[in-house]
Motif scaffolding. Structure first.
Motif, PDB file in Angstrom:
ATOM      1  N   LYS A 172       0.937  -1.148  -0.037  1.00  0.00           N
ATOM      2  CA  LYS A 172       0.015   0.117  -0.021  1.00  0.00           C
ATOM      3  C   LYS A 172       0.847   1.392   0.060  1.00  0.00           C
ATOM      4  CE  LYS A 172      -3.810  -2.513   2.224  1.00  0.00           C
ATOM      5  NZ  LYS A 172      -4.709  -2.487   3.261  1.00  0.00           N
ATOM      6  N   SER A 173       1.644   1.193  -1.058  1.00  0.00           N
ATOM      7  CA  SER A 173       2.749   2.169  -1.237  1.00  0.00           C
ATOM      8  C   SER A 173       2.561   2.941  -2.553  1.00  0.00           C
ATOM      9  CB  SER A 173       4.098   2.029  -0.835  1.00  0.00           C
ATOM     10  OG  SER A 173       5.058   2.661  -1.234  1.00  0.00           O
ATOM     11  N   PHE A 174       2.922   4.292  -2.637  1.00  0.00           N
ATOM     12  CA  PHE A 174       2.562   4.945  -3.910  1.00  0.00           C
ATOM     13  C   PHE A 174       3.470   6.071  -3.818  1.00  0.00           C
ATOM     14  CE2 PHE A 174       0.587   5.889  -7.785  1.00  0.00           C
ATOM     15  CZ  PHE A 174       0.018   7.344  -7.638  1.00  0.00           C
ATOM     16  N   SER A 175       4.757   6.003  -4.283  1.00  0.00           N
ATOM     17  CA  SER A 175       5.726   7.043  -4.338  1.00  0.00           C
ATOM     18  C   SER A 175       5.791   7.746  -5.599  1.00  0.00           C
ATOM     19  CB  SER A 175       6.930   6.473  -3.781  1.00  0.00           C
ATOM     20  OG  SER A 175       7.635   5.627  -4.837  1.00  0.00           O
ATOM     21  N   LEU A 176       6.119   8.912  -5.607  1.00  0.00           N
ATOM     22  CA  LEU A 176       6.200   9.663  -6.917  1.00  0.00           C
ATOM     23  C   LEU A 176       7.649   9.998  -7.144  1.00  0.00           C
ATOM     24  CD1 LEU A 176       4.831  11.552  -9.258  1.00  0.00           C
ATOM     25  CD2 LEU A 176       4.932  13.600  -7.249  1.00  0.00           C
ATOM     26  N   LYS A 177       8.323   9.724  -8.176  1.00  0.00           N
ATOM     27  CA  LYS A 177       9.606  10.148  -8.559  1.00  0.00           C
ATOM     28  C   LYS A 177       9.502  11.296  -9.765  1.00  0.00           C
ATOM     29  CE  LYS A 177      12.505   7.583 -11.220  1.00  0.00           C
ATOM     30  NZ  LYS A 177      13.238   6.570 -11.653  1.00  0.00           N
ATOM     31  N   ILE A 178      10.426  12.238  -9.436  1.00  0.00           N
ATOM     32  CA  ILE A 178      10.644  13.390 -10.224  1.00  0.00           C
ATOM     33  C   ILE A 178      11.945  13.428 -10.684  1.00  0.00           C
ATOM     34  CG2 ILE A 178      10.296  15.873 -10.282  1.00  0.00           C
ATOM     35  CD1 ILE A 178       8.246  16.046  -7.968  1.00  0.00           C
ATOM     36  N   SER A 179      12.105  13.442 -11.951  1.00  0.00           N
ATOM     37  CA  SER A 179      13.333  13.243 -12.594  1.00  0.00           C
ATOM     38  C   SER A 179      13.782  14.539 -13.046  1.00  0.00           C
ATOM     39  CB  SER A 179      13.591  12.378 -13.670  1.00  0.00           C
ATOM     40  OG  SER A 179      13.128  10.902 -13.286  1.00  0.00           O
ATOM     41  N   ASP A 180      15.015  15.069 -13.173  1.00  0.00           N
ATOM     42  CA  ASP A 180      15.449  16.077 -13.879  1.00  0.00           C
ATOM     43  C   ASP A 180      14.585  17.241 -13.191  1.00  0.00           C
ATOM     44  OD1 ASP A 180      15.395  17.573 -17.208  1.00  0.00           O
ATOM     45  OD2 ASP A 180      16.638  18.085 -15.489  1.00  0.00           O
ATOM     46  N   SER A 181      14.769  17.363 -12.111  1.00  0.00           N
ATOM     47  CA  SER A 181      13.917  18.554 -11.179  1.00  0.00           C
ATOM     48  C   SER A 181      14.187  19.828 -11.978  1.00  0.00           C
ATOM     49  CB  SER A 181      14.242  18.470  -9.712  1.00  0.00           C
ATOM     50  OG  SER A 181      13.880  17.357  -9.090  1.00  0.00           O
ATOM     51  N   GLN A 182      12.897  20.587 -11.838  1.00  0.00           N
ATOM     52  CA  GLN A 182      12.947  22.114 -12.399  1.00  0.00           C
ATOM     53  C   GLN A 182      12.493  22.913 -11.524  1.00  0.00           C
ATOM     54  OE1 GLN A 182      10.860  21.842 -16.049  1.00  0.00           O
ATOM     55  NE2 GLN A 182      12.130  20.412 -17.118  1.00  0.00           N
ATOM     56  N   LEU A 183      12.875  24.095 -11.439  1.00  0.00           N
ATOM     57  CA  LEU A 183      12.630  25.094 -10.629  1.00  0.00           C
ATOM     58  C   LEU A 183      11.044  25.302 -10.512  1.00  0.00           C
ATOM     59  CD1 LEU A 183      15.132  28.116 -11.297  1.00  0.00           C
ATOM     60  CD2 LEU A 183      15.034  26.387  -9.224  1.00  0.00           C
ATOM     61  N   GLY A 184      10.439  24.968 -11.544  1.00  0.00           N
ATOM     62  CA  GLY A 184       8.806  25.108 -11.567  1.00  0.00           C
ATOM     63  C   GLY A 184       8.206  23.855 -11.044  1.00  0.00           C
ATOM     64  N   ASP A 185       8.946  22.984 -10.368  1.00  0.00           N
ATOM     65  CA  ASP A 185       8.281  21.821  -9.880  1.00  0.00           C
ATOM     66  C   ASP A 185       8.366  22.287  -8.037  1.00  0.00           C
ATOM     67  OD1 ASP A 185      10.549  19.397 -11.577  1.00  0.00           O
ATOM     68  OD2 ASP A 185       8.517  20.245 -12.077  1.00  0.00           O
ATOM     69  N   THR A 186       8.823  23.368  -7.721  1.00  0.00           N
ATOM     70  CA  THR A 186       8.777  23.771  -6.261  1.00  0.00           C
ATOM     71  C   THR A 186       6.979  24.081  -6.124  1.00  0.00           C
ATOM     72  OG1 THR A 186      10.619  24.872  -6.336  1.00  0.00           O
ATOM     73  CG2 THR A 186       8.894  25.744  -4.788  1.00  0.00           C
ATOM     74  N   ALA A 187       6.673  23.152  -5.107  1.00  0.00           N
ATOM     75  CA  ALA A 187       5.237  23.096  -4.789  1.00  0.00           C
ATOM     76  C   ALA A 187       4.779  22.245  -3.589  1.00  0.00           C
ATOM     77  CB  ALA A 187       4.411  22.683  -6.020  1.00  0.00           C
ATOM     78  N   MET A 188       3.594  22.136  -3.331  1.00  0.00           N
ATOM     79  CA  MET A 188       3.017  21.144  -2.324  1.00  0.00           C
ATOM     80  C   MET A 188       2.660  19.886  -3.175  1.00  0.00           C
ATOM     81  SD  MET A 188       3.055  21.662   0.883  1.00  0.00           S
ATOM     82  CE  MET A 188       1.758  20.842   1.499  1.00  0.00           C
ATOM     83  N   TYR A 189       2.782  18.750  -2.868  1.00  0.00           N
ATOM     84  CA  TYR A 189       2.516  17.604  -3.651  1.00  0.00           C
ATOM     85  C   TYR A 189       1.572  16.878  -2.436  1.00  0.00           C
ATOM     86  CZ  TYR A 189       5.630  18.607  -7.316  1.00  0.00           C
ATOM     87  OH  TYR A 189       6.408  19.167  -8.488  1.00  0.00           O
TER      88      TYR A 189
END
Lengths: 112, 117
Positions: free
Chosen positions: A73-90
């Motif tokens: 019951k796990s659901f992780s999110l991977k963000i590759s090549d992070s960009q400044l626009g990815d700054t946010a609440m998830y």
């Protein structure tokens, strides 16, 4: 009761690097859907990615991918090549019979 | 542009006053929802409606009421506002509802920031 847990209140990552956000959930249902939503400073809620629980293949959307482990019951999110626009609440969310339950959120800071 | 419109965007309200947050969608979605967002707590479901004419209670319904007279509108009313209702309120809609798998995603409005003094 259904619960969604995000154990990382805040994370930081350098621009262009990879980061993984964790999410676990609790449900006795077998059929459900999982989501990651992004909320930038503008406050707008934006869908990042969706996963059907009956599909074993992990969903991918450009730089965003998930690692779905149904038994755990796990659901992780991977963000590759992070960009400044990815700054946010998830926010991680689970959909059960038309209702959507959310975790408490992870604040991601992408540093230049 | 198809989507959800919420009003007001922001409001300061005296405790004890009545307040209605408006929500209108033009996507013909059958299901609509009201959430409140509080720091450290994420989004919590207040009330929902699977179809016009029906409503249901979510996780934190006390102090709030809703109505669903038609498909498009889903207003949220605070009969007598209290400071603990200070929050950001999101209206959302979906093409799915109870009894069907949640195949469709939630579409959100821009939110209404409410401050109760």
């Amino acid at each position: 009761a259904q619960t969604v847990t995000q154990s990382q209140p805040e994370m930081s990552v350098q621009e262009a690097e990879t980061v993984t956000l964790s999410c676990t959930y609790d449900t006795s249902e077998n059929n459900y859907y999982l989501f990651w939503y992004k909320q930038p400073p503008s406050r707008q809620m934006i869908l990042v990615i969706r996963q059907e629980a009956y599909k074993q293949q992990n969903a991918t959307e450009n730089r965003f991918s998930v690692n779905f482990q149904k038994a755990a019951k796990s659901f992780s999110l991977k963000i590759s090549d992070s960009q400044l626009g990815d700054t946010a609440m998830y926010f991680c969310a689970v959909s059960l019979n038309g209702k959507f339950y959310f975790g408490s959120g992870t604040k991601l800071n992408v540093k230049p | 542009i198809a989507g959800i419109t919420q009003a007001p965007t922001s409001q300061i309200l005296a405790a004890g006053r009545r307040m209605t947050l408006r929500c209108t969608q033009d996507m013909r979605h059958n299901a609509m929802y009201w959430y409140r967002q509080d720091l450290g707590l994420g989004l919590r479901l207040i009330h929902y409606s699977n179809t016009a004419g029906t409503t249901g209670k979510g996780e934190v319904p006390d102090g709030y009421s809703v109505s669903r007279a038609n498909t498009d509108d889903f207003p949220l009313t605070l009969a007598s506002a209290v400071p603990s209702q200070t929050s950001v309120y999101f209206c959302a809609s979906s093409a799915s509802g109870t009894g069907r798998s949640g195949a469709n995603v939630l579409t959100f409005g821009a939110g209404s920031r409410l401050t109760v003094l």
